[in-house]
Structures are given as structure tokens and as C-alpha cells.
Design an enzyme around this catalytic site. Structure first.
Site: not given
Ligand SMILES: Cc1cc2nc3c(=O)[nH]c(=O)nc-3n(C[C@H](O)[C@H](O)[C@H](O)COP(=O)(O)OP(=O)(O)OC[C@H]3O[C@@H](n4cnc5c(N)ncnc54)[C@H](O)[C@@H]3O)c2cc1C
Length: 487
Positions: A297, A300, A329, A364, A382, A405
Site C-alpha cells: 500500500e 501504491w 455521465w 478503503n 467521478w 476515483w
Molecule cells: C476513491 C478513493 C479515494 C481515495 N482517496 C485517498 C486520499 O485522498 N488520500 C489517501 O491517503 N488515500 C486515499 N485513498 C487510498 C486509501 O483508501 C487510503 O489511503 C486508506 O484508506 C487510508 O487508511 P489507512 O491509513 O488505514 O491505510 P492502510 O491500509 O493502513 O495503508 C497505509 C498507508 O498506505 C497508503 N495507502 C493505502 N492504500 C492506498 C491506496 N489505495 N492508494 C494510495 N495510498 C494508499 C496510505 O497512505 C495509508 O495510510 C483513496 C482510495 C479510493 C478508492
């Protein structure tokens, strides 16, 4: 070992004893800090500076935006931590592209050091500042906010990856111990006299904010009022990282999709603002059994930052040229409002949207579900969802948000194929099997038993809950039709 690419911008610097300004932005901490580390390697004194950028604040239209309260509290915390180390924070307000050059002139600073950013407008702003400083001071953008910066992971011909899996393989092959190493902050007796600097800045007509009167007074100076920060204490980042690493990291791969569980780290707001360093997160996880999925992650996160760096337009336009500006859309303010309010009639979608509004965060899995629902079940653009998230997420980050998105709407790089359309009932039953997540945020369904909570319609106990605003099979067929129209 990978041969490192040059920093984003760097100019020859003088070794004279002089003042270095450390411009804090997405690195709001005083440990494991690349810009402080860089500045402290040079002779002279240093001064940390933060600017509440008027142009960025213009996007924060809610007077009680909890992100502003969070940031203001962080400023107060930084100032008091700096005081214990013999310094203090210099906090200003105004258009940063003008404030920083004026500040440098007013204080006679010889260098500005900042963590390099990847967002288009921020890069443009930094280039403007670097240009304005030419002949006066040097400007250094250092690597801090991502583990691997965009130019470090490319194909052999230097072009960017568009697909995550090959990107992540090369990322893993190129990352070195140096990329993860702590950027130490040995700052004893290295801070400038902040009171003198504040006086000079005020004399130069700059707006210096008063940090001595507490949170409400600080927020008032920038036009905001305090919001509830109980969910997001500004100083909780480390504790969350430790707790997660000790108790949840090994089970992350299994638990990360269960929306009612504390299966993910909830570190995103702290990572977004740099209250924890991404290097310390990676170091903490690197050799931990079962941490592979979590490190993925973090990759990512780098991937989406890399995409935005190379394709700044992907923040607002479809990454996939096939779908650019041609998808049909729908337009419906009413349907969009029901999605925003969490009144769609699909319990898991509604729970997720209410979690966002109540807490400023969303799981997420839930983000994927609501994004799919908006763009495929409702066939709404979106960009509407991206903007709504931008207004509400504590962790709002342009790269990850636009990336997420565009993934969910099938318009992005390495996106979900258009024909994969989440069934919100099946998603709820699979990832919230006991209905705990739904009942936590949708009080109308509090008395519906676990097995029924994702399809509660018709039960007397759910009489206050709306019927589904669209029928799944029909909505799915209409979405497939919309995408198939594009050859
Ligand atoms: C539609 C959509 C919008 C999103 N918008 C954002 C946003 O504005 N800001 C944001 O930080 N994340 C975003 N995410 C990614 C992800 O949902 C969040 O980072 C995650 O839910 C944060 O929770 P956590 O800290 O418990 O993550 P964990 O699962 O503990 O992951 C650790 C860290 O990895 C990074 N991370 C995790 N998943 C992703 C991912 N899919 N993409 C990029 N980084 C990731 C984050 O920095 C996160 O804190 C989005 C995902 C989707 C599907």
C-alpha cells in the site's frame, strides 16, 4: 545500489555562516526530517517556517473544517516542541509564492530548504519562488514525502510505468537502505532567534501569526473556527503506528477489507501531513512477518504520486484517452445529494458516506464501494465524487484521491475493468458480515438482525430507512451500456 537521481532542484550554496529557512509543508514533524537534516549539515542557524497559503485556503469553504483545526493544533505543537529546543516556529499567512521571497529578503536568509512536492500547482509555485530567489538565496527541494520519488522508478527507456505490478517490482528492486534511513535532526543550539525574525518579518509588512493565545485564537487569525478533533488528536501518529505494528500488522492481509474492524493503520492523515515519516513506517514494517501487503500500500502511494508527477492533468481528466471527455455521465443534483447524505437505500454505501461526514475518514473498501456506486450505479461523473472527498477527507491527497476515483470509475491507469461493477449488497455481506459497520453509522437499522442488515427493506424495524434509489441489475446494465458505447 541504485545510483540516485538528482534532487528536484538544487543550486550551488555558500558555505558561509548564514540563516537557512526550513519551509515545512507536508513534513510537519521534527524527527526523521530530510529538510531539517539537509539544512543542519550546513553551517549557520536554521529557522522552521510554515505559511498558511491564502490560495490553498480558498478551497476550504467550511468555516469549521476539521483539517484546519488539525493543522493549527500541529502548528501549536511544533512551536512548543521547538521552544524546548531553543527555537520557535515562524508562522505566516498570505500567498506563499509572494511571502517566501519577501521573507527571505527581510531576514537576509541564504537558503531555503523544503521537501519536494509532486502536485502540479505546488511545483509551479516552488519554481516561481526559486526564480524569485535567484541571486539572493538558494532553493533546495529534498526527497522526503515518498519512499521513491517519481524519476527514480521508470522503465529502462526512462518513461513512466502505467501499470502497478511492473512498477512495484522495479520499485522493490531499486529501493536501498539509504532510502529508508532516518534523516537525523541534530539541532542542539542551531536555531535562530525567532523573536528577532518575527519582528523583522512584521516590519517587512508580512503577516506573522500569533502562536501564544491557543487554538481558537490562531484559527480566528486565518478565518476559521475550532472543530471537534477527538477522532484525530494531532499528536497520535506515533502511538497509532506503534499500536498497529505491534497488534495488527501481521493480520493486515486478512483483516484489511473488514470495514467494522481496526484492520488498517488509520495513519493516512498523519502520513498526508508528514506527522509520521513514511520512512519510519517502512522501517517499522520492513522485516515484520506478514507486512508485505501493507508495504504494497505504501508502494501504491508512491505509484499514484508518480502518475500525478508525470501526468498532472490526470487530476481532473480521464487518464485513459479512450474515455477522455466522451463518457455520457448523467446529471442529477438530486441523486448526487442522496449519495452525499448517505440516503441511497444501500446500507453499506450509506454507512460509508456517513462515516466520512462524521469522522473525516472512510475505510478503503468503503471508498471503493461508494466510488463504484456513484460512477456506475448512478453514472455520475467521478470528478463530483473526487471533489466531495476533497472537501471531507482528513487524509485528502490529490494523487491518491484522483488515482482512487479513476481506478473505481475504470477511467484511470491500471484501473478496475469497466465490467467489474460492485454489487453493494454482496460487498456488504462479504466485508461487513455481522452488519456492525452498517449499524454503527446508520441508526435507522440498529434493530435489524445481522443476516438481514444489507437487505433491510420491508422489515418493520427498517421503516425509517429509504428504499434503494436504483435497482442493482438495471443500474449495472445501464453502466455497461454507457461504457460499451465507447468503441
Ligand atoms: C476513491 C478513493 C479515494 C481515495 N482517496 C485517498 C486520499 O485522498 N488520500 C489517501 O491517503 N488515500 C486515499 N485513498 C487510498 C486509501 O483508501 C487510503 O489511503 C486508506 O484508506 C487510508 O487508511 P489507512 O491509513 O488505514 O491505510 P492502510 O491500509 O493502513 O495503508 C497505509 C498507508 O498506505 C497508503 N495507502 C493505502 N492504500 C492506498 C491506496 N489505495 N492508494 C494510495 N495510498 C494508499 C496510505 O497512505 C495509508 O495510510 C483513496 C482510495 C479510493 C478508492
Amino acid at each position: 545500489m541504485n545510483k540516485k537521481l538528482p534532487l528536484f532542484f538544487s543550486k550551488a550554496m555558500s558555505s558561509d555562516k548564514c540563516l537557512s529557512l526550513v519551509w515545512l509543508r507536508r513534513d510537519l514533524r521534527l524527527h526523521d526530517h530530510a529538510a531539517l537534516h539537509f539544512a543542519l549539515k550546513e553551517s549557520g542557524v536554521i529557522q522552521p517556517v510554515f505559511i498558511f497559503d491564502r490560495e490553498i485556503l480558498a478551497r476550504f469553504t467550511n468555516p469549521k473544517d476539521r483539517r484546519l483545526s488539525f493543522l493549527a493544533q500541529v502548528m501549536l505543537d511544533l512551536d512548543s516542541a521547538l521552544r524546548t529546543r531553543g527555537g520557535g516556529l515562524l508562522l505566516l499567512y498570505g500567498p506563499a509564492s509572494e511571502v517566501m521571497p519577501k521573507l527571505v529578503q527581510a531576514l537576509g536568509a541564504k537558503r531555503v530548504v523544503a521537501a519536494a512536492d509532486i502536485e502540479g500547482p505546488t511545483r509551479t509555485r516552488d519554481q516561481t519562488v526559486a526564480k524569485a530567489l535567484e541571486g539572493i538565496a538558494s532553493f533546495h527541494g529534498v526527497k522526503d514525502c515518498w519512499l521513491m520519488h517519481a524519476p527514480e522508478v521508470t522503465k529502462s527507456d526512462g518513461s513512466p510505468y502505467h501499470v502497478f505490478t511492473p512498477y512495484s517490482k522495479v520499485w522493490r528492486s531499486r529501493i536501498t537502505p539509504e532510502d529508508l534511513a532516518e534523516r537525523k535532526v541534530e539541532d542542539k543550539e542551531r536555531y535562530a532567534n525567532v523573536e528577532h525574525l518575527r519582528t523583522s518579518a512584521v516590519a517587512a509588512g508580512l503577516r506573522v501569526l500569533d502562536l501564544n493565545k491557543g487554538l481558537a485564537a490562531l484559527l480566528e487569525q486565518i478565518g476559521y473556527a475550532p472543530a471537534d478533533l477527538r477522532e484525530w488528536p494531532a499528536d497520535a501518529g506515533h502511538e497509532r503506528l506503534e499500536r498497529f505494528a505491534e497488534q495488527r500488522l501481521s493480520a493486515y492481509a486478512n483483516d484489511r477489507n473488514l470495514m467494522a474492524e481496526d484492520g488498517t493503520s488509520c495513519l493516512s492523515p498523519y502520513l498526508r501531513h508528514g506527522l509520521v515519516s513514511v520512512r519510519e513506517c517502512a522501517r517499522r514494517a520492513w522485516d515484520h512477518p506478514g507486512a508485505e501487503a501493507w508495504i504494497n500500500e505504501l508502494i501504491w502511494r508512491d505509484f499514484y504520486a508518480m502518475i500525478l508527477y508525470h501526468y498532472p492533468q490526470s487530476a481532473h481528466t480521464e487518464f485513459n484517452p479512450k474515455y477522455r471527455d466522451v463518457l455520457n455521465w448523467r446529471q442529477s443534483d438530486e441523486d448526487f445529494a442522496r449519495w452525499c447524505q448517505g440516503h441511497t437505500g444501500y446500507p453499506v454505501v450509506d454507512a460509508a458516506m456517513r462515516q466520512l461526514r462524521e469522522t473525516g475518514w472512510m475505510h478503503n473498501r468503503a471508498r471503493m464501494i461508494v466510488a463504484s456506486f456513484l460512477t456506475k450505479h448512478l453514472r455520475l461523473d467521478w470528478r463530483l465524487g473526487e471533489e466531495f472527498f476533497a472537501q471531507h477527507l482528513m487524509d485528502y491527497d490529490l494523487a491518491s484521491n484522483a488515482g482512487g476515483w479513476q481506478w473505481a470509475s475504470s477511467t484511470g491507469t491500471d484501473a478496475q475493468p469497466y465490467f467489474r461493477i460492485f454489487n453493494p449488497i454482496a460487498q456488504g455481506e462479504r466485508f461487513d458480515p455481522n452488519g456492525e459497520y452498517v449499524r454503527r453509522y446508520v441508526p435507522e437499522l440498529i434493530n435489524i438482525p445481522a443476516g438481514k442488515v444489507h437487505q433491510p427493506w420491508g422489515y418493520n424495524a427498517a421503516r425509517d430507512y429509504p428504499k434503494p434509489m436504483v435497482e442493482h441489475t438495471q443500474a449495472r446494465a445501464a453502466a455497461l451500456h454507457m461504457f460499451k458505447q465507447i468503441a
